[in-house]
Design an enzyme around this catalytic site. Structure first.
Site, PDB file in Angstrom:
ATOM      1  N   VAL A 179       0.865  -1.180   0.000  1.00 45.68           N
ATOM      2  CA  VAL A 179       0.000   0.000   0.000  1.00 45.68           C
ATOM      3  C   VAL A 179       0.897   1.223   0.000  1.00 45.68           C
ATOM      4  O   VAL A 179       1.743   1.393   0.869  1.00 45.68           O
ATOM      5  CB  VAL A 179      -0.944   0.016   1.225  1.00 45.68           C
ATOM      6  CG1 VAL A 179      -1.708   1.338   1.288  1.00 45.68           C
ATOM      7  CG2 VAL A 179      -1.929  -1.148   1.148  1.00 45.68           C
TER       8      VAL A 179
ATOM      9  N   ALA B  75       4.413   4.155   3.081  1.00 48.62           N
ATOM     10  CA  ALA B  75       3.938   2.931   2.431  1.00 48.62           C
ATOM     11  C   ALA B  75       4.108   1.775   3.402  1.00 48.62           C
ATOM     12  O   ALA B  75       4.744   1.915   4.450  1.00 48.62           O
ATOM     13  CB  ALA B  75       4.751   2.650   1.169  1.00 48.62           C
ATOM     14  N   LYS B  76       3.543   0.649   3.100  1.00 50.33           N
ATOM     15  CA  LYS B  76       3.795  -0.568   3.880  1.00 50.33           C
ATOM     16  C   LYS B  76       3.484  -1.757   2.986  1.00 50.33           C
ATOM     17  O   LYS B  76       2.652  -1.655   2.082  1.00 50.33           O
ATOM     18  CB  LYS B  76       2.882  -0.616   5.114  1.00 50.33           C
ATOM     19  CG  LYS B  76       3.401  -1.508   6.208  1.00 50.33           C
ATOM     20  CD  LYS B  76       4.498  -0.806   6.982  1.00 50.33           C
ATOM     21  CE  LYS B  76       5.037  -1.630   8.121  1.00 50.33           C
ATOM     22  NZ  LYS B  76       5.914  -0.822   8.977  1.00 50.33           N
ATOM     23  N   GLY B  77       4.143  -2.866   3.275  1.00 51.51           N
ATOM     24  CA  GLY B  77       3.868  -4.073   2.501  1.00 51.51           C
ATOM     25  C   GLY B  77       3.812  -5.261   3.427  1.00 51.51           C
ATOM     26  O   GLY B  77       4.206  -5.175   4.598  1.00 51.51           O
TER      27      GLY B  77
END
Ligand code: NAD
Length: 411
Positions: free
Chosen positions: A56, A101-103
């Site tokens: 995201v 962001a992050k994943g």
């Protein structure tokens, strides 16, 4: 409560204080891009396994998206979305030129071999390599991922785009990483705890600290605070928790964990307590440094510490936060308390781009300076606006992102 609802509550409070328009609130509270990809791999047994990966990219008004990659069996889009927004406010609070962001990949890394984890990581890069990169989005380690995995990411990305060490941070020192990155989050937690104690007029030596979580963040925070003559009276991880009113020997705890696969179970230098007893320990500062959502409306009343430092992301749920605010518990919020990691990641990215290396002293000096400045700004804002440190930190972060959005234009 969903993780996104929790971060939204804090965002809305800050947006209200900043008098942001409805249209700006909508822009800032939605993600710029969300991707979900399939990660099929062959397991060591020869069987096919398919995992789901997420990235995201919340906001890049102030610079490339930046945020960790989490491997955990409970990872879902809602979690990743909330953590991506937290990164946007975090990079803005410490004023480094990134967005958020992050994943994540929904996998239990403990159930996989190293070769399987490598295949998952490389296939994930195959699926998203066009969506990240040094000027676009820079992943980093988070729960369940480590420096070796970042090396695989850099290597796999390089197969498509050529040598690009700045495409990912948190890499091993021998493979384009930097000394000081691994310790940075825990060191930052420790340094900010001391700043907070100083601002509150408390004496540092002898301060009684309880820490939940003894992984990357918890261990370095414990060591830093013990070196500053604080007393670490309680420590726990997923396997066990221990208490000693005279203070636990942190070097012994570290040695035990090192010799027992990172776990505290079996430690003989303290009284065994439960995880809930750890959160309720009689201490001056409680540092949750494990999971999100561990302090809820159900156990907040039992917390005795007058000061809480959120080393983990989102350890205190909003209902618990309201209980603490009402009774005057001082809480240093995650988006400032654990920002040392992303700040040192920025140093790594800068050095990678310059093909130059700083020494450890410069890394520590710059880290202390940036976190110190952010702390003072948040503290002053909280005083002048008579709001909690969390609301002040969100106001500083959200305000900076809103300003950059206006300056950059949206047309
Ligand atoms: P880690 O995986 O190295 O360590 C996590 C620790 O929490 C382990 O000791 C584990 O045993 C413990 N734990 C897990 N479940 C628990 C439970 N139910 N009760 C008590 N302890 C439990 O992770 P980390 O890198 O230290 O990250 C910890 C937190 O800090 C996470 O919320 C992470 O998102 C956040 N954070 C980490 C960094 C970083 O640079 N590592 C940066 C910012 C934020």
């Amino acid at each position: 409560m969903h993780a996104t609802d929790a971060t939204r509550i804090y965002f809305d409070r800050a947006a209200g204080e900043l008098d942001l328009s409805e249209s700006m609130r909508r822009l800032l509270s939605t993600a710029k891009r969300e991707v979900q990809v399939q990660i099929p791999i062959e397991r060591d047994s020869g069987e096919l396994a398919t995992y789901i990966g997420y990235r995201v990219q919340h906001n890049d008004a102030r610079g490339p998206f930046k945020g960790g990659l989490r491997y955990h069996h409970e990872v879902d889009l809602d979690d990743v979305r909330a953590l991506a927004a937290l990164m946007t406010w975090k990079t803005a609070v410490v004023n480094i030129p990134y967005g958020g962001a992050k994943g994540g990949v929904a996998v239990d890394p403990r159930g996989c071999s190293t070769r399987e984890l490598e295949r998952i990581t490389r296939r994930f890069v195959d699926a998203i390599h066009d969506l990240f990169g040094p000027d676009v989005d820079i992943p980093a380690p988070d729960m369940g991922t480590n420096a070796d995995m970042m090396a695989w990411i850099m290597n796999q990305y390089g197969k498509y785009h050529g040598f690009s060490p700045a495409c990912v941070t948190g890499k091993p020192v021998e493979y384009h990483g930097i000394p000081g990155r691994e310790e940075a989050t825990g060191r930052g937690v420790g340094a900010l705890t001391l700043k907070l104690l100083g601002r509150l007029g408390r004496r540092i030596p002898g301060t009684r600290i309880a820490i939940q979580g003894f992984g990357n963040v918890g261990t370095y925070a414990a060591k830093f605070l013990a070196d500053a003559e604080c007393r670490i009276v309680a420590v726990g991880d997923a396997s066990a928790a221990f208490h000693a009113s005279a203070g636990l020997d942190v070097l012994e705890l570290l040695r035990h964990a090192r010799e027992h696969g990172g776990r505290l179970a079996g430690f003989a230098g303290g009284d065994a307590i439960t995880g809930e007893e750890l959160l309720a320990a009689d201490c001056d500062v409680l540092i949750p440094a494990a999971l999100g959502g561990v302090i809820t409306s159900g156990n907040a009343a039992a917390v005795r510490a007058p000061i809480i430092v959120e080393a983990a992301n989102g350890p205190v749920q909003p209902e618990a936060d309201a209980i603490f605010t009402a009774r005057g518990t001082i809480l240093l919020p995650d988006i400032l308390a654990n920002a040392g990691g992303v700040t040192a990641s920025w140093f790594e990215w800068v050095q990678n781009r310059q093909h130059y290396q700083w020494g450890i002293n410069r890394v520590r000096q710059e880290l202390d300076r940036i976190l110190g400045e952010a702390f003072e700004q948040v503290w002053q804002l909280a005083q002048s606006r008579q709001v909690s440190l969390r609301t002040a930190a969100y106001m500083l972060g959200v305000g900076r992102v809103a300003r950059a959005t206006v300056l950059g234009g949206v047309a």
